[in-house]
Design an enzyme around this catalytic site. Structure first.
Site: not given
Ligand SMILES: *[C@@H]1O[C@H](CO)[C@@H](O)[C@H](O)[C@H]1NC(C)=O
Length: 455
Positions: A267, A321, A324, A330
């Site tokens: 990542e 997302e 999250k 985030e």
């Protein structure tokens, strides 16, 4: 065999084939498909999206069967994950590992190109001692189950680590792992070595910038022009934080005797939005980080300690997302929106021409600086090309055939073109953070001969 006897049209064809291959697939550029969201497109639409990009591989955090099926026969490499919650049973019961492989691998492979199983995510920095103890036995049982299914070597077994394992990462030559974890890491690295699986880790230059938000640091983290950093321990010169972090990992591995274990970046990424106190989270910075990272990987320059190759890198993430927890950033690492449009363009779409200058097939081309580019930027290019020792810059040194005229523009033009030709003459080899262009007029003069060639 006398290579000069190869007909020139064949040579030309192989160069075109090479360029097409790279335009279709970037084996070292992957993307993370996180699914902590309630608004993501159907797996089939996601598979179509991935196929429309040059992304060569995708990492799932689990074993979602719908996306695996949708990616069948696409050639796209798939990393699947056993969740931290599955580690206990995988570790204690070999039969459970067999069942895991039977359920999550055998029905899909080889049509779905599963290349690796990550057992757990950031377990060693989880603070859960029981889990840390069970990680290696779980990996062994999964490996044994793959061996029994004759998949040894075809599908690798590894685990993904947080950068928090390193107690020191700057300068890169001081890279070292947390002493409390070294023994456990050693056992995992022996496993990696014996099974030829990579050491996967998550470096985020964004977090380095957030904890030291200075303009110079931002440029260093975004692969933008900056004065760079000399690592006094190794004498190496660093132009960007990504290379510095990867080399810190390499140093830490080397110090333990595992320099031959491949590093994979599981990542890395940059958020396009953040809370008011999350400095640096913006569309502009995210676009700069990810597109410059991709250009850097495509250039095959490598890092100062690992020159000439690109580490396999999975960008975080495919989508924002929305579920999250934590700060806004985030939920804002995605390259694409749930409606499949780009959050920003990083030049990954196969049809995208945004970042890549047009190629005129069959025409001899030379790579030179764009007219509006500053001398400071051109000097950056010279330092980058000649500092990395990728090409031989002798011609622009005193006494060299291209030393005169002794100007930055002239020297930059010569080495940028040389780099373009030696790196494979792909359009993206003539980019240099968008300071370069291709021309079809030969810039050679007097004794200074610019290498030329056909695309
Ligand atoms: C599977 O993916 C890997 C990694 O991207 C790639 O190297 C390999 O060629 C792919 N295999 C097939 C059969 O397409």
């Amino acid at each position: 065999m006398a290579t000069h006897s190869i007909p020139s049209f064949l040579l030309c064809f192989s160069l075109i084939a090479n360029a097409i291959y790279f335009a279709v697939s970037q084996p070292f550029v992957g993307v993370n498909y996180g699914q902590v969201a309630d608004n993501l497109p159907a797996a089939e639409a996601t598979a179509e999206l991935l196929k429309s990009t040059t992304v060569g591989k995708v990492r799932l955090y689990g074993t979602d069967p719908t996306i695996m099926r949708a990616l069948a026969n696409s050639g796209i490499g798939i990393v699947i994950g056993a969740a931290n919650g599955e580690i206990a049973s995988l570790a204690t019961d070999p039969e459970s590992a067999t069942q895991w492989v039977n359920a999550n691998v055998l029905p899909y492979y080889p049509e779905s190109n599963i290349t690796m199983i990550s057992v757990g995510n950031e377990v060693l920095s989880s603070g859960d001692d029981g889990l840390k103890l069970q990680l290696l036995p779980a990996m062994r049982n999964v490996q044994n189950a793959l061996d029994a299914a004759s998949l040894r070597g075809k599908i690798k077994v590894s685990t993904v680590h947080s950068m928090a394992l390193l107690t020191r990462s700057g300068p890169p030559s001081s890279g070292s792992f947390d002493p409390d974890l070294v023994e456990r890491l050693r056992q995992l690295l022996v496993f990696n070595q014996n099974n030829e699986s990579p050491f996967a880790i998550n470096p985020y230059p964004y977090f380095s910038y957030r904890s030291d938000p200075k303009p110079e640091m931002l440029a260093f983290c975004l692969f933008q022009p900056n004065s760079g950093r000399v690592d006094l321990g190794s004498g190496k010169f660093y132009k960007n934080m990504f290379d510095a972090q990867v080399d810190a990992v390499y140093t830490a591995l080397s110090n333990m005797g595992f320099e031959n274990v491949e590093i994979v970046i599981a990542e890395t990424g940059w958020p396009s939005r953040g809370d008011n106190n999350e400095v640096g989270a913006s569309v502009e910075n995210a676009k700069a980080y990810n597109s410059n990272l991709i250009a850097h990987l495509r250039s095959m320059v490598g890092t100062p300690l690992m020159p000439g190759k690109s580490v396999d890198t999975f960008i975080f993430a495919l989508y924002d997302e929305d579920l999250k927890p934590g700060p806004l950033s985030e939920r804002a690492f995605g390259l694409f929106k749930p409606d499949l449009t780009m959050v920003y363009d990083v030049g990954l779409l196969k049809s995208s021409s945004g970042q890549i200058p047009p190629v005129i097939p069959g025409k001899t081309q030379w790579c030179i600086p764009k007219v509006e580019v500053s001398e400071a930027q051109l000097q950056e290019n010279i330092d980058y090309i000649c500092g990395g020792k990728v090409v031989d810059c002798e011609a622009i040194e005193a006494g060299g055939a291209c030393y005169e005229p002794n100007t930055i523009v002239s020297h930059a033009a010569y080495v940028m073109n040389l780099y373009y030709h030696e790196a494979g003459r792909n359009p993206w080899n003539c980019d240099f953070s968008q300071t370069a262009m291709l021309i079809s007029q030969n810039p050679s003069y007097n004794t200074c001969v610019y290498p030329g060639g056909r695309n």
